[in-house]
Design an enzyme around this catalytic site. Structure first.
Site, mmCIF file in Angstrom:
data_model
loop_
_atom_site.group_PDB
_atom_site.id
_atom_site.type_symbol
_atom_site.label_atom_id
_atom_site.label_comp_id
_atom_site.label_asym_id
_atom_site.label_seq_id
_atom_site.Cartn_x
_atom_site.Cartn_y
_atom_site.Cartn_z
ATOM 1 N N GLY A 105 -1.896 0.948 -8.010
ATOM 2 C CA GLY A 105 -2.130 2.196 -8.722
ATOM 3 C C GLY A 105 -1.053 3.248 -8.523
ATOM 4 O O GLY A 105 -1.210 4.378 -8.964
ATOM 5 N N HIS A 112 3.880 8.715 -1.614
ATOM 6 C CA HIS A 112 3.149 9.968 -1.451
ATOM 7 C C HIS A 112 1.725 9.665 -1.018
ATOM 8 O O HIS A 112 1.174 8.611 -1.334
ATOM 9 C CB HIS A 112 3.162 10.810 -2.736
ATOM 10 C CG HIS A 112 2.667 10.108 -3.947
ATOM 11 N ND1 HIS A 112 3.387 9.131 -4.615
ATOM 12 C CD2 HIS A 112 1.507 10.233 -4.635
ATOM 13 C CE1 HIS A 112 2.706 8.701 -5.659
ATOM 14 N NE2 HIS A 112 1.539 9.347 -5.691
ATOM 15 N N HIS A 114 -2.195 10.993 -0.920
ATOM 16 C CA HIS A 114 -3.202 11.862 -1.528
ATOM 17 C C HIS A 114 -4.162 12.360 -0.460
ATOM 18 O O HIS A 114 -4.607 11.578 0.387
ATOM 19 C CB HIS A 114 -4.013 11.103 -2.586
ATOM 20 C CG HIS A 114 -3.216 10.625 -3.746
ATOM 21 N ND1 HIS A 114 -3.250 11.252 -4.973
ATOM 22 C CD2 HIS A 114 -2.369 9.576 -3.879
ATOM 23 C CE1 HIS A 114 -2.465 10.605 -5.807
ATOM 24 N NE2 HIS A 114 -1.914 9.587 -5.168
#
Length: 149
Positions: A105, A112, A114
Site C-alpha cells: 500500500g 514514511h 503514519h
C-alpha cells in the site's frame, strides 16, 4: 465510504513530493522539524489528526533507511502519538503504520510512518485471513527468516 484519493508522488518538475515538502518547496502543515526528520499532517487523513513522519533524506523504502534512522523515526512517532493524546482531538488509541512497497500500500516511494489517532467507529479497518496457523507452518516460516538473517 469514499475511496482514498491517489495523490501525485512527484511535483510538477518530477521531484519526490516528500523531498519537496521536507525542504519547504511544497506546502505542508508541520508538527515536527529537525535536521533529519519532519512530521506533517496527512493531506488525506484516515482520521482527524493523522500525521506522517518522514526523513528529510530520500529513502525509497524501509530497506534503504539506515537502522539508526528507523529507530529515530519510531521515537518521533511515539512522541507525536503522546502529543495527539494530549490534544482535544478524538483519540482513544493510536496506530503506527508503515507501508513498505506497492503491494503493502505504499503510494509514495519515500519511506514514511503514519501516526493515526483511532476511536470507536472511525471506519478504519485492516482485514486479513486471521486464522490460527499450525505449529509446523510457524516453524517453517521461522526457519526461512532465520536462514537469511
Amino acid at each position: 465510504m469514499a475511496e482514498r484519493p491517489r495523490l501525485p508522488a512527484t511535483t510538477s518538475d518530477g521531484e519526490c513530493i516528500f523531498c519537496a515538502i521536507s525542504t519547504g518547496r511544497a506546502p505542508a502543515a508541520f508538527v515536527h522539524e529537525d535536521n533529519e526528520f519532519v512530521g506533517i499532517v496527512d493531506l488525506c487523513p484516515v482520521t482527524t489528526g493523522h500525521l506522517l513522519v518522514l526523513p528529510r533524506a530520500h529513502h525509497a523504502d524501509l530497506a534503504e533507511l539506515p537502522p539508526e534512522a528507523g529507530g529515530r523515526m519510531f521515537t518521533i512517532a511515539q512522541k507525536l502519538a503522546a502529543a495527539l493524546r494530549r490534544t482535544d482531538l478524538r483519540c482513544e488509541g493510536i496506530n503506527l503504520f508503515l507501508a513498505d512497497g506497492t503491494a503493502a500500500g505504499q503510494e509514495i516511494p519515500h519511506v514514511h510512518l503514519h501516526v493515526i489517532p483511532r476511536h470507536a467507529g472511525d471506519g478504519f479497518v485492516l482485514d486479513a485471513d486471521w486464522r490460527v496457523r499450525s505449529r509446523e507452518e510457524l516453524a517453517e516460516v521461522s526457519a526461512k527468516v532465520r536462514a537469511v538473517l
